[in-house]
Design a protein around this motif. Structure first.
Motif: not given
Length: 343
Positions: A18, A24, A29-30, A96, A126-127, A168, A184, A186, A202
Motif C-alpha cells: 500500500a 490512499d 490502504a496504508s 508500505r 491495496l488502494g 498502484v 488490486s 480498492w 480499512t
C-alpha cells in the motif's frame, strides 16, 4: 543486485503493498498494511533509497530527537516480513511507503526484484478512492486484476480502466509484464467525509484480503473504531439538513443498484462467508482471531460499527457547506464505487 541476508526461507509468501498519497483516500490502504505489520510484529529487512525516488520538496524529511541526538527520518518505502504459524502457516511480505515522485518503472522493478528473491507467489496491492457511497452502508471493495485466469479462479474483475493512474496501477501493470500474479483491492471512501482516518474502509479492505488469501487477520480495536467513526459521521450529518438529504439520496441510489444482486445465490455466498468467519476455527497462531490471545475475532464488512519492467508504453472538513451533486474527482476514474475497475 539485491541481497537479503538474514531473511529466512518463507512459506507460501504473499506480498501485500500500500502507498500513501493519491491511491490512499482516508489513509485506508496504508493503515491496513500498518495494522498487519503491528499485529503480527513485522520485521523490517529492507528500505528503498529515498534519494532515488522522492522529491524532498514534495515529501519532506522530518527531524526528531532521540536520546538528546537529532535524527532525520527520510520518506521512503520499507519492506517487512511477518511469519504466521498455526495449522496453515503462511508468510507475508509487507510493502508500505509513499507514492514515489519519480522513476516509477525503476521503483516497481526494485519491488519486483525483492518479490522474486523471496519467492512471492502473488502480490496484493491495496488502494482507496473517493466515491459516491454513503457512510451508512457497507464499504464497497472491488477486486481487479490484469490476469484472466486469476480473475476467473478468484472471482475478480478484469481491469478495463482507462485514464490517469497512480503507483498502484503502474505496479499492477509491472506485475503483468513480469508474469507475477497480482490483484488490486480498492475500497470506496465517501467523498463528503474524506478526512483520515477511515477505520471502516480499512476494516473492509482487511475483510476482502482475508477472503482472498484465506488467512485470519486479528483486528485489535478496529471494529470498535469503525463503529465510533460511523456514529461520529452520523452526528455531523444530522447537524446539516442538506448533508442529511444528500446522504439519503446516496443510500437510495446504492440500495436500488444492489437490488438485482439480492438473488438466492448472492445471499448464499454471503452467508457462507459469515459462517467461515464465525465458525472457521482457530486462525493462524492459535488465537480465535488469527493471533495468539487477540480475542478480537476477525474481519467483518465494517457495516457495524521475475522479470523486469523496462517498457515505456481532500479538504479537512467532514461535512461540506453544500453537498456536491456532480461526479467527484477520484483517483482512478471509476464509473461508481460498487463497480470500480481500478488499475
Amino acid at each position: 543486485m539485491i541481497e537479503l541476508e538474514g531473511v529466512p526461507e518463507l512459506i507460501d509468501p504473499v506480498m501485500v503493498a500500500a502507498f500513501e498519497g493519491w491511491n490512499d483516500a482516508g489513509d485506508a490502504a496504508s493503515t491496513a498494511v500498518a495494522h498487519l505489520d503491528r499485529e503480527w510484529k513485522g520485521e523490517v529487512f529492507a528500505a528503498l533509497d529515498a534519494e532515488d525516488y522522492y522529491d524532498f520538496q514534495v515529501n519532506r524529511p522530518t527531524v526528531f530527537i532521540d536520546g538528546g541526538v537529532r535524527k532525520i527520518t527520510w520518506p521512503t518505502t520499507r519492506l517487512s516480513v511477518v511469519r504466521i504459524g498455526g495449522d496453515k502457516p503462511r508468510d507475508l511480505v509487507l510493502v508500505r511507503g509513499i507514492e514515489p515522485s519519480m522513476r516509477w518503472r525503476s521503483y516497481c522493478n526494485e519491488i519486483l526484484g525483492f518479490a522474486h528473491e523471496l519467492g512471492v507467489e502473488m502480490i496484493v496491492i491495496l488502494g482507496a478512492l473517493l466515491g459516491d457511497t454513503p457512510h451508512t452502508r457497507p464499504v464497497p471493495v472491488s477486486g481487479v486484476t490484469s490476469d484472466a485466469d486469476l480473475a476467473r479462479t478468484m472471482d475478480l474483475e478484469e481491469t478495463k480502466y482507462e485514464g490517469p493512474t497512480g503507483i498502484v496501477g503502474i505496479l499492477q501493470e509491472a506485475c503483468t509484464h513480469a508474469g507475477v500474479p497480482a490483484v488490486s483491492l480498492w475500497a470506496a471512501v465517501p467523498h463528503y467525509v474524506s478526512q483520515p482516518p477511515n477505520p471502516k474502509a480499512t476494516l473492509a479492505l482487511l475483510n476482502r484480503l482475508e477472503d482472498l488469501i484465506d488467512l485470519r487477520i486479528p483486528l485489535g480495536e478496529l471494529p470498535e473504531d469503525a463503529r465510533a467513526w460511523q456514529v461520529g459521521v452520523d452526528q455531523l450529518a444530522a447537524e446539516d439538513s442538506e448533508v442529511a438529504e444528500y446522504v439519503q439520496s446516496l443510500e437510495e441510489a446504492r440500495d436500488t443498484a444492489e437490488l438485482p444482486e439480492a438473488t438466492g445465490e448472492a445471499i448464499a455466498r454471503e452467508f457462507e462467508r459469515y459462517l467461515r468467519r464465525r465458525d472457521g476455527g482457530p486462525g493462524p497462531g492459535g488465537g480465535p482471531g488469527g493471533g495468539p490471545g487477540t480475542g478480537h475475532g476477525h474481519a467483518t464488512d465494517g457495516s457495524e460499527g521475475s522479470g523486469t519492467y523496462l517498457r515505456d508504453s481532500s479538504s479537512g472538513r467532514t461535512r461540506p457547506p453544500k453537498p456536491p451533486r456532480a461526479e467527484p474527482e477520484r483517483p482512478e476514474g471509476a464509473d461508481g464505487p460498487e463497480d470500480s475497475t481500478e488499475e
